[in-house]
Design an enzyme around this catalytic site. Structure first.
Site, PDB file in Angstrom:
ATOM      1  N   THR A   1       0.847  -1.207   0.000  1.00 13.25           N
ATOM      2  CA  THR A   1       0.000   0.000   0.000  1.00 13.25           C
ATOM      3  C   THR A   1       0.881   1.256   0.000  1.00 13.25           C
ATOM      4  OG1 THR A   1      -1.615  -1.184   1.310  1.00 13.25           O
ATOM      5  CG2 THR A   1      -1.843   1.203   1.258  1.00 13.25           C
ATOM      6  N   ARG A  29     -11.792  -9.567  -2.665  1.00 10.53           N
ATOM      7  CA  ARG A  29     -11.716  -8.907  -1.353  1.00 10.53           C
ATOM      8  C   ARG A  29     -11.368  -7.442  -1.536  1.00 10.53           C
ATOM      9  NH1 ARG A  29      -7.265  -6.077   1.220  1.00 10.53           N
ATOM     10  NH2 ARG A  29      -7.566  -6.168   3.486  1.00 10.53           N
ATOM     11  N   ILE A  30     -12.132  -6.568  -0.880  1.00  9.32           N
ATOM     12  CA  ILE A  30     -11.876  -5.126  -0.923  1.00  9.32           C
ATOM     13  C   ILE A  30     -11.226  -4.736   0.398  1.00  9.32           C
ATOM     14  CG2 ILE A  30     -12.933  -2.851  -1.158  1.00  9.32           C
ATOM     15  CD1 ILE A  30     -13.287  -4.510  -3.654  1.00  9.32           C
ATOM     16  N   GLY A  31     -10.171  -3.948   0.351  1.00  9.60           N
ATOM     17  CA  GLY A  31      -9.527  -3.506   1.595  1.00  9.60           C
ATOM     18  C   GLY A  31      -9.940  -2.087   1.949  1.00  9.60           C
ATOM     19  N   ASP A  32      -9.151  -1.458   2.812  1.00  6.55           N
ATOM     20  CA  ASP A  32      -9.495  -0.114   3.292  1.00  6.55           C
ATOM     21  C   ASP A  32      -9.126   0.992   2.314  1.00  6.55           C
ATOM     22  OD1 ASP A  32      -6.713  -0.971   4.225  1.00  6.55           O
ATOM     23  OD2 ASP A  32      -6.639   1.209   4.463  1.00  6.55           O
ATOM     24  N   THR A  51      -2.447   2.578   6.081  1.00 11.61           N
ATOM     25  CA  THR A  51      -1.929   1.307   5.571  1.00 11.61           C
ATOM     26  C   THR A  51      -1.993   0.301   6.698  1.00 11.61           C
ATOM     27  OG1 THR A  51      -0.024   0.146   4.632  1.00 11.61           O
ATOM     28  CG2 THR A  51       0.471   1.932   6.162  1.00 11.61           C
ATOM     29  N   GLY A  52      -2.094  -0.986   6.333  1.00 13.49           N
ATOM     30  CA  GLY A  52      -2.123  -1.997   7.385  1.00 13.49           C
ATOM     31  C   GLY A  52      -3.178  -3.040   7.124  1.00 13.49           C
ATOM     32  N   GLY A  54      -6.387  -4.147   6.468  1.00 13.32           N
ATOM     33  CA  GLY A  54      -7.528  -3.425   5.911  1.00 13.32           C
ATOM     34  C   GLY A  54      -8.818  -3.637   6.653  1.00 13.32           C
TER      35      GLY A  54
END
Lengths: 133, 182
Positions: A1, A29-32, A51-52, A54
């Site tokens: 990220t 899969r959708i992250g943050d 970042t991290g 999600g």
């Protein structure tokens, strides 16, 4: 990220985040990072890019929480960021960068490290991976 | 009002203090280069929205970071990139997900913000939107690095999802016993 936040001398703010997700994640899969208010947020008070892990950043609405603490509790950017990194997400799961309309810069994280850099018009620059101390 | 300020990140996570120089140094050089891009943009009078897009494009083009070229692989050995951008003054924002040919997802996110009434486009429709707007695209294979193929193998070997900077090995302790970090 990867991410970037910026504020100009008139106090205008912007935030941007981009990622490939994480290794071996489920397809779909959708992250943050693309979720406004989770991994990315900007308003008239601050701009945030996270970042991290999600799923934890989404659950903690990290980027919006920083802005909301400034807006409704009158905290400074640094105070709001410290609260969010300590209280809104599990230890070892998150880091973010943020700037405020009055030129504050903060880059907190509760993981071992975060690749980060910042610069201000008065000539200050910083590049880091691990905690400064 | 004080002057302009900018910050950027290249991801975080389980970065051990003994992180090898051959991995650390290229990342620090890339951070410095991208910071210089942002500082130059501010000095040439660009607004914050242009500055953050320019810097993230540079970061996406660095194969050492997990975005754009150098994006990590899903369990199906595919690439699914995502990005978002937001302008504080107007609260306009754009986001994309599920991209696998777009060279700079952040610029597509900005196009969603500026050329559609929506905030978010995803997967095939986002890819079609990219083509309709002449955004630079490549074969997905151009975005995959040998390191990330290796990392997927390691992650599968340990049956885990992998933190951006986890060293391979048995399950990480602590959070869920797995490191699931982008």
């Amino acid at each position: 990220t990867v991410g970037c936040v910026a504020v100009d001398s008139a106090g205008n703010l912007a935030s941007a985040t981009s990622t490939g997700g994480y290794v071996n994640k489920m397809a779909g899969r959708i992250g943050d990072s693309p979720i406004i208010g989770a991994g990315t947020y900007a308003n008239h008070l601050c701009a945030v890019s996270a970042t991290g892990q999600g799923e934890d950043i989404i659950r903690g609405t990290v980027a919006r929480d920083v802005a909301a603490l400034m807006e409704y509790k009158g905290l400074s950017l640094t105070e709001a960021a410290a609260y969010v990194i300590d209280q809104s997400v599990p230890k070892g799961s998150c880091g973010f960068i943020a700037v405020s309309a009055n030129g504050e810069v903060t880059m907190p994280f509760n993981t071992n490290g975060m690749f980060r850099a910042c610069a201000t018009e008065d000539g200050y620059t910083e590049i880091g991976i691990w905690p400064k101390n | 009002m004080v002057g302009w300020a900018i910050a950027l990140h290249g991801g975080g996570g389980d970065i051990q203090l003994d992180y090898p120089d051959e991995l650390r140094i290229p990342r620090e050089i890339a951070l410095r280069h991208c910071l210089d891009v942002g500082v130059s943009a501010f000095k040439s009078g660009k607004p914050p929205l242009d500055v953050v897009e320019l810097v993230v494009r540079e970061l996406e083009n660095q194969p050492v970071f997990n975005a754009g070229k150098g994006s990590v692989l899903t369990a199906e050995c595919t690439i699914e990139m995502e990005a978002s951008i937001m302008d504080g003054k107007t609260k306009r924002c754009g986001a994309v997900s599920g991209l696998n040919t777009v060279v700079n997802p952040i610029s597509l996110a900005r196009l969603v913000m500026e050329k559609t009434p929506h905030v978010y486009l995803a997967f095939n429709a986002a890819e079609a939107f990219a083509r309709a707007h002449g955004v630079e695209t490549v074969e997905t294979s151009h975005l995959i690095t040998p390191e990330n193929i290796q990392r997927l193998k390691q992650a599968k070997e340990f049956n885990r999802v992998q933190l951006d900077y986890t060293s391979p090995g048995p399950k990480a302790q602590g959070y869920h016993g797995e490191s699931q970090t982008g």
